[in-house]
Design a protein around this motif. Structure first.
Motif, short mmCIF file in Angstrom:
data_model
loop_
_atom_site.label_atom_id
_atom_site.label_comp_id
_atom_site.label_asym_id
_atom_site.label_seq_id
_atom_site.Cartn_x
_atom_site.Cartn_y
_atom_site.Cartn_z
N PRO A 102 18.24 6.65 -1.26
CA PRO A 102 17.35 6.07 -0.26
C PRO A 102 17.98 6.16 1.12
N THR A 149 14.71 -0.16 0.84
CA THR A 149 13.37 -0.04 0.31
C THR A 149 13.11 -1.09 -0.75
N GLY A 180 12.68 6.69 1.15
CA GLY A 180 13.26 5.35 1.15
C GLY A 180 13.11 4.68 2.49
N GLY A 181 12.15 3.75 2.58
CA GLY A 181 11.92 3.03 3.83
C GLY A 181 11.18 3.83 4.89
#
Length: 201
Positions: free
Chosen positions: A140, A144, A173-174
């Motif tokens: 990531p 997240t 991720g995010g």
């Protein structure tokens, strides 16, 4: 290849496929053109039904669908030595390898126009490069909610890793739609996300 990758949320049962299809149709109407059909809950018949529904929608929209089935279904449908198993597999545009399956592969899986993989470190990126995959997700990058216990790479580490491969890298991720320019500046080809690209129920 599109710069945004939609990774679909989990469908827990076949009774949810109709609602899932409605939301996928909305995402496609908003411009999504690359979809990874990720699922960890359905059996082979359930995932096949989900994939057939998704295929009809994505291809009608001119989009591409990458299969990422539950682990036991993948074991039945994909031979890591490069051939396909005897089971009838939905005729999608590609296949996504988990990081574990990526590292177990001796050759690029056959019978798929596109093959992608999940990567988290330099060794996995090197393996994806050796196999000649079409793209990878690297995650990531940021914190997240999907994997709250996984420490994020951050952009500097992401850039250092992405520079080690010639394979297009999607930051995962995010990510949000507005993160694309930041990701591109950090060496990503594009971004992947679930929540950012999936319509609310």
């Amino acid at each position: 290849m599109p710069r945004q990758l939609l990774v679909t949320p989990d469908v827990a049962s076949r009774t949810q496929i109709a609602a899932f299809a409605s939301q996928l149709a909305q995402a496609l109407a908003r411009g999504t053109r690359l979809v990874q059909l990720r699922n960890r809950s359905l059996d082979a018949d359930g995932y096949r039904a989900l994939a057939e529904s998704a295929l009809a929608l994505t291809h009608a929209a001119g989009a591409q669908l990458i299969l990422n089935p539950p682990h036991d279904v993948a074991d039945r449908w994909l031979d890591v030595t490069g051939g396909a198993l005897a089971a009838t597999v939905p005729q999608a545009d590609g296949w996504h390898l988990t990081s574990e399956r990526l590292m177990a592969c001796d050759t690029r899986p056959a019978h798929w126009r596109l093959v992608s993989a999940a990567c988290h470190d330099a060794a996995q990126l090197a393996q994806a490069t050796r196999l000649g995959l079409d793209f990878v997700t690297l995650s990531p990058v940021l914190a997240t909610t999907t994997h709250p216990d996984a420490p994020p790479l951050g952009w500097p580490a992401f850039t250092a890793l992405a520079e080690q491969t010639s394979v297009p890298v999607f930051a995962l991720g995010g990510m949000r739609a507005e993160t694309l320019s930041t990701a591109r500046n950090a060496g990503a080809y594009g971004i992947g996300a679930i929540r950012a690209f999936w319509p609310a129920a």
